[in-house]
Design a protein around this motif. Structure first.
Motif, PDB file in Angstrom:
ATOM      1  N   LYS A 111       0.838  -1.210   0.000  1.00  0.00           N
ATOM      2  CA  LYS A 111       0.000   0.000   0.000  1.00  0.00           C
ATOM      3  C   LYS A 111       0.869   1.255   0.000  1.00  0.00           C
ATOM      4  N   TYR A 112       1.900   1.286   0.845  1.00  0.00           N
ATOM      5  CA  TYR A 112       2.780   2.446   0.924  1.00  0.00           C
ATOM      6  C   TYR A 112       3.579   2.629  -0.366  1.00  0.00           C
ATOM      7  N   LEU A 113       4.069   1.521  -0.918  1.00  0.00           N
ATOM      8  CA  LEU A 113       4.864   1.611  -2.138  1.00  0.00           C
ATOM      9  C   LEU A 113       4.037   2.146  -3.301  1.00  0.00           C
ATOM     10  N   LEU A 114       2.819   1.660  -3.433  1.00  0.00           N
ATOM     11  CA  LEU A 114       1.974   2.121  -4.536  1.00  0.00           C
ATOM     12  C   LEU A 114       1.620   3.596  -4.384  1.00  0.00           C
ATOM     13  N   GLN A 115       1.379   4.022  -3.158  1.00  0.00           N
ATOM     14  CA  GLN A 115       1.100   5.436  -2.929  1.00  0.00           C
ATOM     15  C   GLN A 115       2.319   6.290  -3.263  1.00  0.00           C
ATOM     16  N   ASP A 116       3.486   5.867  -2.785  1.00  0.00           N
ATOM     17  CA  ASP A 116       4.698   6.670  -2.889  1.00  0.00           C
ATOM     18  C   ASP A 116       5.284   6.681  -4.295  1.00  0.00           C
ATOM     19  N   MET A 117       5.244   5.539  -4.977  1.00  0.00           N
ATOM     20  CA  MET A 117       5.987   5.408  -6.224  1.00  0.00           C
ATOM     21  C   MET A 117       5.121   5.358  -7.469  1.00  0.00           C
ATOM     22  N   VAL A 118       3.851   4.999  -7.327  1.00  0.00           N
ATOM     23  CA  VAL A 118       2.974   4.845  -8.488  1.00  0.00           C
ATOM     24  C   VAL A 118       1.800   5.818  -8.442  1.00  0.00           C
ATOM     25  N   GLY A 119       1.534   6.366  -7.266  1.00  0.00           N
ATOM     26  CA  GLY A 119       0.422   7.303  -7.134  1.00  0.00           C
ATOM     27  C   GLY A 119      -0.932   6.630  -7.132  1.00  0.00           C
ATOM     28  N   VAL A 120      -0.979   5.385  -6.633  1.00  0.00           N
ATOM     29  CA  VAL A 120      -2.225   4.619  -6.577  1.00  0.00           C
ATOM     30  C   VAL A 120      -2.531   4.289  -5.119  1.00  0.00           C
ATOM     31  N   ASP A 121      -3.770   4.499  -4.725  1.00  0.00           N
ATOM     32  CA  ASP A 121      -4.197   4.186  -3.358  1.00  0.00           C
ATOM     33  C   ASP A 121      -5.103   2.964  -3.397  1.00  0.00           C
ATOM     34  N   VAL A 122      -4.652   1.859  -2.778  1.00  0.00           N
ATOM     35  CA  VAL A 122      -5.453   0.639  -2.756  1.00  0.00           C
ATOM     36  C   VAL A 122      -5.954   0.387  -1.346  1.00  0.00           C
ATOM     37  N   SER A 123      -7.128  -0.197  -1.247  1.00  0.00           N
ATOM     38  CA  SER A 123      -7.716  -0.526   0.045  1.00  0.00           C
ATOM     39  C   SER A 123      -7.220  -1.886   0.518  1.00  0.00           C
ATOM     40  N   LYS A 124      -6.930  -1.986   1.821  1.00  0.00           N
ATOM     41  CA  LYS A 124      -6.525  -3.249   2.422  1.00  0.00           C
ATOM     42  C   LYS A 124      -7.616  -3.806   3.338  1.00  0.00           C
ATOM     43  N   GLN A 125      -8.832  -3.329   3.168  1.00  0.00           N
ATOM     44  CA  GLN A 125      -9.921  -3.693   4.074  1.00  0.00           C
ATOM     45  C   GLN A 125     -10.220  -5.186   4.057  1.00  0.00           C
ATOM     46  N   GLN A 126     -10.055  -5.840   2.911  1.00  0.00           N
ATOM     47  CA  GLN A 126     -10.411  -7.253   2.798  1.00  0.00           C
ATOM     48  C   GLN A 126      -9.239  -8.193   3.089  1.00  0.00           C
ATOM     49  N   GLN A 127      -8.110  -7.634   3.510  1.00  0.00           N
ATOM     50  CA  GLN A 127      -6.909  -8.446   3.684  1.00  0.00           C
ATOM     51  C   GLN A 127      -7.120  -9.625   4.629  1.00  0.00           C
ATOM     52  N   THR A 128      -7.878  -9.403   5.688  1.00  0.00           N
ATOM     53  CA  THR A 128      -8.070 -10.447   6.691  1.00  0.00           C
ATOM     54  C   THR A 128      -9.438 -11.109   6.586  1.00  0.00           C
ATOM     55  N   SER A 129     -10.045 -11.072   5.434  1.00  0.00           N
ATOM     56  CA  SER A 129     -11.341 -11.730   5.270  1.00  0.00           C
ATOM     57  C   SER A 129     -11.151 -13.235   5.065  1.00  0.00           C
ATOM     58  N   ASP A 130     -12.246 -13.972   4.999  1.00  0.00           N
ATOM     59  CA  ASP A 130     -12.203 -15.432   4.886  1.00  0.00           C
ATOM     60  C   ASP A 130     -11.997 -15.838   3.434  1.00  0.00           C
ATOM     61  N   TRP A 131     -10.747 -16.147   3.078  1.00  0.00           N
ATOM     62  CA  TRP A 131     -10.441 -16.517   1.695  1.00  0.00           C
ATOM     63  C   TRP A 131     -10.785 -17.968   1.383  1.00  0.00           C
ATOM     64  N   GLY A 132     -11.144 -18.730   2.393  1.00  0.00           N
ATOM     65  CA  GLY A 132     -11.542 -20.116   2.160  1.00  0.00           C
ATOM     66  C   GLY A 132     -13.015 -20.284   1.858  1.00  0.00           C
ATOM     67  N   ALA A 133     -13.765 -19.201   1.849  1.00  0.00           N
ATOM     68  CA  ALA A 133     -15.193 -19.280   1.554  1.00  0.00           C
ATOM     69  C   ALA A 133     -15.410 -19.808   0.134  1.00  0.00           C
ATOM     70  N   PRO A 134     -16.450 -20.601  -0.085  1.00  0.00           N
ATOM     71  CA  PRO A 134     -16.664 -21.175  -1.418  1.00  0.00           C
ATOM     72  C   PRO A 134     -16.971 -20.131  -2.485  1.00  0.00           C
ATOM     73  N   ASP A 135     -17.552 -19.020  -2.101  1.00  0.00           N
ATOM     74  CA  ASP A 135     -17.873 -17.948  -3.046  1.00  0.00           C
ATOM     75  C   ASP A 135     -17.273 -16.646  -2.546  1.00  0.00           C
ATOM     76  N   LEU A 136     -16.426 -16.039  -3.361  1.00  0.00           N
ATOM     77  CA  LEU A 136     -15.806 -14.781  -2.995  1.00  0.00           C
ATOM     78  C   LEU A 136     -16.762 -13.620  -3.257  1.00  0.00           C
ATOM     79  N   THR A 137     -16.706 -12.622  -2.408  1.00  0.00           N
ATOM     80  CA  THR A 137     -17.529 -11.438  -2.602  1.00  0.00           C
ATOM     81  C   THR A 137     -16.882 -10.539  -3.651  1.00  0.00           C
ATOM     82  N   PRO A 138     -17.660  -9.644  -4.256  1.00  0.00           N
ATOM     83  CA  PRO A 138     -17.067  -8.679  -5.181  1.00  0.00           C
ATOM     84  C   PRO A 138     -15.950  -7.854  -4.538  1.00  0.00           C
ATOM     85  N   ALA A 139     -16.104  -7.516  -3.258  1.00  0.00           N
ATOM     86  CA  ALA A 139     -15.065  -6.747  -2.562  1.00  0.00           C
ATOM     87  C   ALA A 139     -13.783  -7.552  -2.430  1.00  0.00           C
ATOM     88  N   GLN A 140     -13.911  -8.838  -2.132  1.00  0.00           N
ATOM     89  CA  GLN A 140     -12.728  -9.698  -2.052  1.00  0.00           C
ATOM     90  C   GLN A 140     -12.031  -9.794  -3.406  1.00  0.00           C
TER      91      GLN A 140
END
Length: 204
Positions: A117-146
């Motif tokens: 997140k910091y690298l993209l902000q500093d070097m590429v000028g892109v801000d990405v969200s990390k809100q879903q980082q700790t979500s359940d990736w083992g779920a059978p169906d991923l959400t659009p946010a994931q």
């Protein structure tokens, strides 16, 4: 941006060019315990391919062929973890590789912020969200946010690599960085065998 979701493997005939951005999502942070759930890939063209891995799945022939292809550079952020997670799941050694986190640590010694997140902000000028980082990736169906979050981890790595390459060259550390990248598959396998911190064989 288009996000393509694939079950179990990449489709036959898909080519993503000579440099493929790769990331993984797992059930936790210990690749010996926590299973691989998702592998994200991008050619850098603005699209992302997400491969959902089922519990107990041990084969993904098309994906593994790409990961092991000596003619395709696999571009990661924190490759050490992702390579280990992939090896634990499929037994494939991912190489050759390029790691933006290692490159950042070698040229941005003025800061301790080397997260994507910091690298993209500093070097590429892109801000990405990390809100879903700790979500359940083992779920059978991923959400659009994931899916959007997973895609964002690979969509900008090519641009980040280009900026880091400039700084590596400027500081005369390109060859040293490459040597580190070449060692990463071995480092990941050592981690899986229990020689990570605090038992690192390179420590005193």
């Amino acid at each position: 941006m288009t996000v393509h979701l694939h079950r179990h493997d990449l489709p036959d005939g898909l080519t993503l060019g000579p440099v493929v951005a790769v990331d993984t999502e797992t059930m936790g942070l210990d690749p010996r315990r926590d299973r691989l759930c998702l592998v994200q890939l991008s050619s850098g063209n603005g699209d992302a391919h997400l491969v959902q891995i089922a519990r107990g799945q041990t084969q993904a022939p098309n994906l593994c062929a790409m990961l092991a292809d000596p003619g395709t550079i696999k571009l990661f952020h924190f490759a050490r973890f992702d390579i280990a997670a992939i090896y634990a799941a499929f037994g494939v050694v991912t190489q050759p590789v390029w790691c933006t986190k290692i490159a950042s640590r070698m040229v941005r010694t003025f800061t301790d912020r080397h997260g994507l997140k910091y690298l993209l902000q500093d070097m590429v000028g892109v801000d990405v969200s990390k809100q879903q980082q700790t979500s359940d990736w083992g779920a059978p169906d991923l959400t659009p946010a994931q899916m959007d979050y997973a895609a964002s981890d690979v969509l900008y790595l090519h641009r980040l690599k280009a900026e880091l390459e400039k700084r590596l060259a400027r500081e005369g550390r390109t060859d040293l960085a490459q040597a580190c990248f070449d060692f990463l598959p071995t480092r990941a396998r050592l981690d899986l065998m229990g020689w990570e911190e605090p038992n690192d064989i390179f420590h005193h």
